[in-house]
Design an enzyme around this catalytic site. Structure first.
Site, PDB file in Angstrom:
ATOM      1  N   GLU A 291     -11.205  -9.344   3.007  1.00 27.48           N
ATOM      2  CA  GLU A 291      -9.937  -9.002   3.644  1.00 27.48           C
ATOM      3  C   GLU A 291     -10.216  -8.825   5.122  1.00 27.48           C
ATOM      4  OE1 GLU A 291      -7.296  -6.305   1.685  1.00 27.48           O
ATOM      5  OE2 GLU A 291      -6.487  -5.574   3.593  1.00 27.48           O
TER       6      GLU A 291
ATOM      7  N   ASN B 220       0.854  -1.188   0.000  1.00 25.07           N
ATOM      8  CA  ASN B 220       0.000   0.000   0.000  1.00 25.07           C
ATOM      9  C   ASN B 220       0.898   1.251   0.000  1.00 25.07           C
ATOM     10  OD1 ASN B 220      -1.417   2.275   1.148  1.00 25.07           O
ATOM     11  ND2 ASN B 220      -3.080   0.887   1.653  1.00 25.07           N
TER      12      ASN B 220
ATOM     13  N   THR C 145      -8.492   3.454   8.587  1.00 22.08           N
ATOM     14  CA  THR C 145      -9.717   2.646   8.533  1.00 22.08           C
ATOM     15  C   THR C 145      -9.846   1.877   9.847  1.00 22.08           C
ATOM     16  OG1 THR C 145      -9.214   2.428   6.200  1.00 22.08           O
ATOM     17  CG2 THR C 145     -11.005   1.085   7.039  1.00 22.08           C
TER      18      THR C 145
ATOM     19  N   HIS D 144      -3.851  -4.592   7.739  1.00 22.43           N
ATOM     20  CA  HIS D 144      -3.967  -3.398   8.578  1.00 22.43           C
ATOM     21  C   HIS D 144      -3.051  -3.509   9.788  1.00 22.43           C
ATOM     22  CE1 HIS D 144      -5.437   0.320  10.247  1.00 22.43           C
ATOM     23  NE2 HIS D 144      -5.989   0.532   9.061  1.00 22.43           N
TER      24      HIS D 144
ATOM     25  N   HIS E  62       0.893   6.249   1.925  1.00 21.53           N
ATOM     26  CA  HIS E  62       1.600   7.211   2.768  1.00 21.53           C
ATOM     27  C   HIS E  62       2.807   7.853   2.092  1.00 21.53           C
ATOM     28  CE1 HIS E  62      -1.430   6.677   5.623  1.00 21.53           C
ATOM     29  NE2 HIS E  62      -1.220   5.377   5.680  1.00 21.53           N
TER      30      HIS E  62
ATOM     31  N   HIS F  33      -5.652   3.663  -1.715  1.00 26.45           N
ATOM     32  CA  HIS F  33      -6.986   4.019  -1.205  1.00 26.45           C
ATOM     33  C   HIS F  33      -7.279   5.467  -1.583  1.00 26.45           C
ATOM     34  CE1 HIS F  33      -9.695   4.303   2.677  1.00 26.45           C
ATOM     35  NE2 HIS F  33     -10.345   4.636   1.581  1.00 26.45           N
TER      36      HIS F  33
ATOM     37  N   GLU G 295      -8.721   0.593  -3.260  1.00 29.61           N
ATOM     38  CA  GLU G 295      -9.560   0.663  -2.059  1.00 29.61           C
ATOM     39  C   GLU G 295     -10.431   1.896  -2.118  1.00 29.61           C
ATOM     40  OE1 GLU G 295      -7.384   0.746   1.545  1.00 29.61           O
ATOM     41  OE2 GLU G 295      -6.493  -1.206   1.196  1.00 29.61           O
TER      42      GLU G 295
ATOM     43  N   ARG H 157      -7.066  12.794   1.086  1.00 29.04           N
ATOM     44  CA  ARG H 157      -6.001  13.229   2.001  1.00 29.04           C
ATOM     45  C   ARG H 157      -4.633  12.670   1.604  1.00 29.04           C
ATOM     46  NH1 ARG H 157      -7.699   9.979   7.443  1.00 29.04           N
ATOM     47  NH2 ARG H 157      -9.666  11.027   7.028  1.00 29.04           N
TER      48      ARG H 157
ATOM     49  N   ARG I 254      -9.420   8.179  -0.888  1.00 28.92           N
ATOM     50  CA  ARG I 254     -10.416   8.567   0.123  1.00 28.92           C
ATOM     51  C   ARG I 254     -11.263   9.706  -0.401  1.00 28.92           C
ATOM     52  NH1 ARG I 254      -8.973   6.428   5.544  1.00 28.92           N
ATOM     53  NH2 ARG I 254     -10.745   7.646   6.259  1.00 28.92           N
TER      54      ARG I 254
END
Ligand code: PXP
Length: 249
Positions: free
Chosen positions: A156, A12, A106, A199, A15, A48, A75, A54, A50
């Site tokens: 998931e 992922n 999440t 996660h 970030h 993801h 996502e 963000r 969002r």
């Protein structure tokens, strides 16, 4: 549904975009990170988008779709805006996650059981478009049964609580959570669902999850990006991959 010795790693890259957006700069580039992750052994890339943009932005999804050589796991929240974006791109996988504006990440799983008919109708056009639909849920049997009933391909399982308990030193709660995740993975697999997990996973917490034979894919982001600051992204991904393979062996 088959089990497999080969556990896939989805990296992922959200970030990388968080750091970019913190200064409104053009760097670091999430697409460059995705390419590096692929060359370091990622089997897929997760991003993801969002509602508040963000981290990942629309242009990042365009760039990932144009560039990746591995599958994109897109996502998103179950909103009409996101459904239209997914149908435009038709990524390999669409993972539905709950989204609250005020949350830092999440926090819980999707309430499939409580929103079954809406979610069933929501995923139908995505399945029709050829996307593998994945639902990010907790290990509760009611959620797993509901995911199977609406014909999602994948669930998931949310490993956040397991990881949090580990780092809080609450080992009894951690082990109870791990046992429930194992049960959940078995149940989902028995219902014909492909099982993924993710996660909060780190070098310290990944092994017991990777060792579950029903789990086919882990999606890991925040820790890998954090560790990249110290040892570099390639080394962080390679070490995670090695820990996963070792746990599976
Ligand atoms: N899986 C899902 C469905 C997620 O929403 C996230 C976080 O975006 C992850 C995996 C990865 O979590 P982490 O960044 O804590 O590794």
């Amino acid at each position: 549904m088959e089990t497999s010795d080969k556990l896939r790693l989805g990296v992922n890259i959200d970030h990388v975009a968080t750091v970019r957006n913190a200064r409104g700069s053009a760097y670091p580039d999430p697409i460059r990170a995705a390419k590096l992750a692929e060359s370091a052994g990622a089997d897929g890339i997760t991003a993801h988008l969002r509602e508040d943009r963000r981290h990942i932005r629309d242009g990042d999804i365009d760039g990932l779709m144009a560039t990746l050589t591995t599958p994109l796991n897109f996502e998103m929240a179950a909103t009409h805006e996101m459904q239209a974006i997914a149908l435009k791109h038709r990524p390999h996988a669409v993972c539905l996650v709950p989204e609250k504006r005020e949350e830092r990440t999440t926090e819980g799983g999707l309430d499939v059981a409580g929103d079954e008919s809406r979610l069933g109708a929501f995923i139908a056009p995505l399945i029709e478009a050829g996307c593998r639909v994945s639902l990010f849920i907790g290990h509760e049997p009611a959620q797993i049964h509901a995911a199977a009933r609406i014909e999602a391909a994948v669930v998931e399982l949310h490993t956040g609580a397991y990881c949090d308990h580990h780092y809080e030193g609450n080992y009894a709660a951690r082990d109870a959570e791990l046992a429930a995740l194992k049960e959940g993975a078995r149940l989902a697999h028995s219902l014909g669902l492909e099982v993924h997990a993710g996660h909060g996973l780190t070098f310290e917490t990944v092994a017991p999850i990777a060792a579950m034979p029903e789990v086919m894919e882990l999606n890991i982001g925040h820790f890998l990006m954090a560790e990249s600051l110290f040892i570099g992204m390639e080394a962080a991904i390679r070490q995670m991959r090695a820990l996963m393979d070792e746990a599976r062996a």
